[in-house]
Design a protein around this motif. Structure first.
Motif, PDB file in Angstrom:
ATOM      1  N   GLU A   1       0.838  -1.194   0.000  1.00  0.00           N
ATOM      2  CA  GLU A   1       0.000   0.000   0.000  1.00  0.00           C
ATOM      3  C   GLU A   1       0.873   1.244   0.000  1.00  0.00           C
ATOM      4  OE1 GLU A   1      -4.193  -1.146   2.172  1.00  0.00           O
ATOM      5  OE2 GLU A   1      -2.540  -0.436   3.431  1.00  0.00           O
ATOM      6  N   TYR A   2       0.523   2.186  -0.864  1.00  0.00           N
ATOM      7  CA  TYR A   2       1.310   3.405  -1.024  1.00  0.00           C
ATOM      8  C   TYR A   2       0.399   4.619  -0.978  1.00  0.00           C
ATOM      9  CZ  TYR A   2       5.055   0.331  -2.710  1.00  0.00           C
ATOM     10  OH  TYR A   2       5.999  -0.646  -2.815  1.00  0.00           O
ATOM     11  N   THR A   3       0.983   5.745  -0.543  1.00  0.00           N
ATOM     12  CA  THR A   3       0.349   7.051  -0.713  1.00  0.00           C
ATOM     13  C   THR A   3       1.411   7.996  -1.256  1.00  0.00           C
ATOM     14  OG1 THR A   3       0.881   7.750   1.542  1.00  0.00           O
ATOM     15  CG2 THR A   3      -1.269   6.722   1.185  1.00  0.00           C
ATOM     16  N   PHE A   4       0.984   9.157  -1.703  1.00  0.00           N
ATOM     17  CA  PHE A   4       1.931  10.153  -2.202  1.00  0.00           C
ATOM     18  C   PHE A   4       2.474  10.979  -1.047  1.00  0.00           C
ATOM     19  CE2 PHE A   4      -0.296   9.287  -6.188  1.00  0.00           C
ATOM     20  CZ  PHE A   4       0.772   9.258  -7.085  1.00  0.00           C
ATOM     21  N   SER A   5       3.769  11.257  -1.104  1.00  0.00           N
ATOM     22  CA  SER A   5       4.415  12.199  -0.191  1.00  0.00           C
ATOM     23  C   SER A   5       5.190  13.202  -1.028  1.00  0.00           C
ATOM     24  CB  SER A   5       5.365  11.470   0.770  1.00  0.00           C
ATOM     25  OG  SER A   5       4.648  10.685   1.687  1.00  0.00           O
ATOM     26  N   GLY A   6       5.563  14.312  -0.389  1.00  0.00           N
ATOM     27  CA  GLY A   6       6.293  15.335  -1.118  1.00  0.00           C
ATOM     28  C   GLY A   6       7.190  16.144  -0.209  1.00  0.00           C
ATOM     29  N   ALA A   7       8.067  16.914  -0.822  1.00  0.00           N
ATOM     30  CA  ALA A   7       8.952  17.830  -0.100  1.00  0.00           C
ATOM     31  C   ALA A   7       9.135  19.072  -0.952  1.00  0.00           C
ATOM     32  CB  ALA A   7      10.305  17.176   0.198  1.00  0.00           C
ATOM     33  N   SER A   8       9.449  20.194  -0.293  1.00  0.00           N
ATOM     34  CA  SER A   8       9.491  21.453  -1.026  1.00  0.00           C
ATOM     35  C   SER A   8      10.475  22.428  -0.370  1.00  0.00           C
ATOM     36  CB  SER A   8       8.094  22.083  -1.074  1.00  0.00           C
ATOM     37  OG  SER A   8       8.121  23.356  -1.702  1.00  0.00           O
ATOM     38  N   LYS A   9      10.895  23.422  -1.152  1.00  0.00           N
ATOM     39  CA  LYS A   9      11.718  24.518  -0.639  1.00  0.00           C
ATOM     40  C   LYS A   9      10.854  25.675  -0.157  1.00  0.00           C
ATOM     41  CE  LYS A   9      15.453  25.617  -2.970  1.00  0.00           C
ATOM     42  NZ  LYS A   9      16.338  25.982  -4.101  1.00  0.00           N
ATOM     43  N   ASN A  10       9.551  25.574  -0.336  1.00  0.00           N
ATOM     44  CA  ASN A  10       8.651  26.646   0.061  1.00  0.00           C
ATOM     45  C   ASN A  10       8.704  26.831   1.583  1.00  0.00           C
ATOM     46  OD1 ASN A  10       5.801  27.588   1.029  1.00  0.00           O
ATOM     47  ND2 ASN A  10       5.912  28.201  -1.124  1.00  0.00           N
ATOM     48  N   PRO A  11       8.931  28.075   2.084  1.00  0.00           N
ATOM     49  CA  PRO A  11       9.045  28.297   3.540  1.00  0.00           C
ATOM     50  C   PRO A  11       7.817  27.832   4.315  1.00  0.00           C
ATOM     51  CG  PRO A  11       9.787  30.241   2.324  1.00  0.00           C
ATOM     52  CD  PRO A  11       9.175  29.310   1.317  1.00  0.00           C
ATOM     53  N   ASN A  12       6.629  28.019   3.764  1.00  0.00           N
ATOM     54  CA  ASN A  12       5.423  27.583   4.469  1.00  0.00           C
ATOM     55  C   ASN A  12       5.365  26.072   4.593  1.00  0.00           C
ATOM     56  OD1 ASN A  12       4.497  30.234   4.727  1.00  0.00           O
ATOM     57  ND2 ASN A  12       3.471  30.176   2.734  1.00  0.00           N
ATOM     58  N   VAL A  13       5.811  25.378   3.545  1.00  0.00           N
ATOM     59  CA  VAL A  13       5.835  23.918   3.592  1.00  0.00           C
ATOM     60  C   VAL A  13       6.878  23.443   4.607  1.00  0.00           C
ATOM     61  CG1 VAL A  13       6.198  21.813   2.260  1.00  0.00           C
ATOM     62  CG2 VAL A  13       5.051  23.760   1.205  1.00  0.00           C
ATOM     63  N   ILE A  14       8.037  24.117   4.641  1.00  0.00           N
ATOM     64  CA  ILE A  14       9.080  23.749   5.606  1.00  0.00           C
ATOM     65  C   ILE A  14       8.552  23.888   7.031  1.00  0.00           C
ATOM     66  CG2 ILE A  14      11.350  24.371   6.516  1.00  0.00           C
ATOM     67  CD1 ILE A  14      12.142  25.212   3.694  1.00  0.00           C
ATOM     68  N   GLU A  15       7.894  25.022   7.316  1.00  0.00           N
ATOM     69  CA  GLU A  15       7.353  25.254   8.655  1.00  0.00           C
ATOM     70  C   GLU A  15       6.308  24.203   9.007  1.00  0.00           C
ATOM     71  OE1 GLU A  15       5.112  28.808  11.196  1.00  0.00           O
ATOM     72  OE2 GLU A  15       5.747  29.145   9.129  1.00  0.00           O
ATOM     73  N   LYS A  16       5.452  23.881   8.070  1.00  0.00           N
ATOM     74  CA  LYS A  16       4.422  22.877   8.304  1.00  0.00           C
ATOM     75  C   LYS A  16       5.033  21.507   8.584  1.00  0.00           C
ATOM     76  CE  LYS A  16       0.364  20.770   6.088  1.00  0.00           C
ATOM     77  NZ  LYS A  16      -0.460  20.726   4.846  1.00  0.00           N
ATOM     78  N   SER A  17       6.125  21.199   7.902  1.00  0.00           N
ATOM     79  CA  SER A  17       6.726  19.865   8.040  1.00  0.00           C
ATOM     80  C   SER A  17       7.418  19.666   9.383  1.00  0.00           C
ATOM     81  CB  SER A  17       7.733  19.629   6.904  1.00  0.00           C
ATOM     82  OG  SER A  17       8.933  20.359   7.116  1.00  0.00           O
ATOM     83  N   LEU A  18       7.709  20.754  10.108  1.00  0.00           N
ATOM     84  CA  LEU A  18       8.421  20.646  11.378  1.00  0.00           C
ATOM     85  C   LEU A  18       7.511  20.299  12.545  1.00  0.00           C
ATOM     86  CD1 LEU A  18      10.930  23.623  11.048  1.00  0.00           C
ATOM     87  CD2 LEU A  18      11.425  21.184  10.894  1.00  0.00           C
ATOM     88  N   LYS A  19       6.214  20.287  12.315  1.00  0.00           N
ATOM     89  CA  LYS A  19       5.292  19.919  13.385  1.00  0.00           C
ATOM     90  C   LYS A  19       5.421  18.424  13.702  1.00  0.00           C
ATOM     91  CE  LYS A  19       1.867  23.480  12.206  1.00  0.00           C
ATOM     92  NZ  LYS A  19       0.479  23.727  11.737  1.00  0.00           N
ATOM     93  N   ILE A  20       5.419  18.108  15.000  1.00  0.00           N
ATOM     94  CA  ILE A  20       5.532  16.716  15.430  1.00  0.00           C
ATOM     95  C   ILE A  20       4.231  15.979  15.132  1.00  0.00           C
ATOM     96  CG2 ILE A  20       5.866  15.172  17.392  1.00  0.00           C
ATOM     97  CD1 ILE A  20       7.558  17.320  18.688  1.00  0.00           C
ATOM     98  N   THR A  21       4.349  14.803  14.541  1.00  0.00           N
ATOM     99  CA  THR A  21       3.182  14.001  14.196  1.00  0.00           C
ATOM    100  C   THR A  21       3.193  12.690  14.987  1.00  0.00           C
ATOM    101  OG1 THR A  21       4.293  12.829  12.384  1.00  0.00           O
ATOM    102  CG2 THR A  21       3.257  14.953  11.857  1.00  0.00           C
TER     103      THR A  21
END
Length: 521
Positions: free
Chosen positions: A360-380
């Motif tokens: 089973e797979y889902t899509f993931s992504g990464a970006s240089k966008n500052p808003n995306v970087i900030e969002k990605s730093l939240k603990i999950t």
């Protein structure tokens, strides 16, 4: 003074170590793959099987087409990794394979039939089809010994080339009208691989100039595949992958060659060497995606298994650009298991398929966008789960260290046994000289033995607060002092000195197993 019960001290120490290691592992989970890029973020798509998505640029955004069992899911992705305009089409397209799509029309191969779907009905264009490739302007497909094209204006087909060898694939890039054909013919113990570059002949509207790129023998344990090209006038760069399964060892290598089509010189291919930012060579690249950046320089996306952190390996996404004779790579994904089919979303983002369960797979992504970087730093929840899992695994590895303690326990036990046989009164009276000798033998042999375990492996995998200059001396001494303090506060009133020493030995081994044991083997 009330004493602490003996079992409480090791339990408290275990909890302190467990929490400390979990927090350290949580920091590792939160690390960016490289400065200026976000951590991996899951995109809000449903779970799918191991399929090959098709990407197509539309109105400045990438539209992604995902073939499922009885439908095709499609959605748009922005450079901020936002999903828009999800749609499904009731159409069955086998995967993995390339297919052509434009609006609500599709062309694909199923059951060896080339099928055109016009948004309502399926129409068979040709039979006995072995494969195809396409770009927005061209649809090229092949049978066993013939290459053909689809005329989109009338949905008719026309033959481009008949060959005596068996055709294995045709390859187009995103923009060019040229294509590559790969043919193979069997010999006694090998296959003859012939790769031809077909370039439109401007003098003849329906003709192609042909240039032999590769003409070599392929051993029975080899497979040349994954061809791609970047065309700039008469300057053409060709890439391909070579799979080798010799003597049970599987390997993947990528070759690159550049030549001028009109030049009377043979093509010279060299292995692409990928080096990460630590100078480590990355082996066995798969799921290659080739491209050109905004400066006209070649770039490559691929996946491979490598260290994600000091202790954890994963199949992650890397992006590479040429620097001299090597390709310098940067980590793009931080997912924990397996990544497939990476693709660029503009210049500053990438996405890929990420394994989340059994097939089973889902899509993931990464970006240089500052808003995306900030969002990605939240603990999950996934971060906490992975941090706890890494802690548990590392502490179990400490059991190997605990079993090694027999090497420094044995001399002290043998000495005590000899004294017990020769002069039992000294043991019964708990003579201080004997007890101190037992303790000195235990700590001395331990100190000497443990120096060999503070090796390159330890300093590579241990966290910074445990891997410092002089740690092989400081840590055993500090742990011995902590063990002594634990005995002082934890021993029972009716214990003899020999019992206290045994308690000390158990605590000391237990503490060392938790603190440094996970990183020594």
């Amino acid at each position: 003074m009330n004493k602490i019960k003996p079992f409480v001290i090791p339990l408290l120490f275990f909890l302190v170590i467990f929490i400390s290691f979990t927090l350290e592992n949580l920091k590792t989970e939160q690390k960016l793959p490289i400065e200026g890029w976000s951590r991996s973020l899951p995109l809000q798509t449903e779970k799918i099987g191991e399929v090959k998505p098709v990407f197509q640029e539309q109105n400045g955004m990438q539209r992604v087409y995902v073939p499922k069992e009885n439908e095709v899911l499609s959605f748009q992705v922005t450079e901020k990794l936002e999903l828009k305009n999800k749609q499904t089409v009731p159409l069955s397209i086998p995967s993995p394979q390339d297919f052509w799509v434009q609006g609500d029309q599709y062309v694909f191969v199923r059951d060896k039939k080339l099928i055109h779907y016009d948004g309502k009905n399926e129409n068979v264009l040709d039979q006995d089809v072995r494969g195809m490739d396409s770009n927005p302007n061209n649809i090229i497909y092949f049978k066993e010994n013939e290459i053909l094209a689809v005329d989109k204006s009338s949905w008719s087909v026309q033959s481009l080339k008949k060959v005596p060898e068996q055709i294995y694939s045709v390859v187009l890039n995103d923009k060019s009208d040229s294509f590559i054909s790969v043919r193979k013919s069997s010999k006694e113990t090998t296959k003859q691989v012939k790769v031809t570059f077909h370039q439109p002949d401007n003098q003849f509207d329906s003709g192609f100039k042909e240039y032999i790129i590769l003409n070599i023998d392929e051993q029975i344990h080899e497979n040349h595949f994954g061809f791609y090209f970047i065309e700039n006038g008469n300057d053409v760069t060709v890439y391909y992958s070579l799979f080798n399964n010799n003597s049970g060892g599987k390997s993947y290598k990528i070759y690159q060659g550049t030549n001028q089509l009109n030049a009377d010189t043979d093509w010279d291919f060299s292995i692409m060497t990928f080096i990460d930012n630590k100078g480590t060579k990355l082996e066995n690249p798969k799921f290659i995606q080739y491209g050109v950046d905004e400066n006209g320089q070649a770039k490559v996306l691929f996946t491979t298994r490598a260290l994600k952190s000091n202790e954890k390996e994963a199949v992650n996404v890397y992006e590479a650009r040429a620097e001299g004779d090597v390709w310098k790579t940067e980590l793009r994904s931080t997912t924990n298991y397996q990544s497939l089919h990476p693709y660029w979303i503009g210049e500053d983002s990438v996405m890929w398929l990420n394994l989340v369960g059994y097939k089973e797979y889902t899509f993931s992504g990464a970006s240089k966008n500052p808003n995306v970087i900030e969002k990605s730093l939240k603990i999950t929840k996934i971060d906490i789960k992975e941090a706890v899992s890494a802690t548990v695994l590392s502490l179990f590895q400490g059991l190997i260290f605990a079993m090694s303690s027999v090497y420094w326990i044995t001399p002290a036990v043998l000495f005590a046994l000899i004294i017990y046989i020769v002069k039992i009164k000294w043991m019964e009276d708990e003579d201080k000289r004997i007890l101190y000798t037992i303790l000195a033998l235990f700590l001395g042999v331990q100190f000497i033995f443990i120096q060999k375990l503070f090796n390159t492996h330890y300093y590579m995998y241990a966290p910074d607060f445990l891997a410092f200059a002089g740690s092989s001396i400081v840590i055993p001494v500090v742990v011995a002092l902590l063990s002594g303090a634990a005995v002082w506060y934890g021993r029972k009133q009716d214990w003899g000195k020999l019992t206290a020493i045994c308690y000390f030995a158990v605590l000391n081994t237990f503490f060392l197993s938790l603190v440094v044991g996970p990183y020594m083997f």
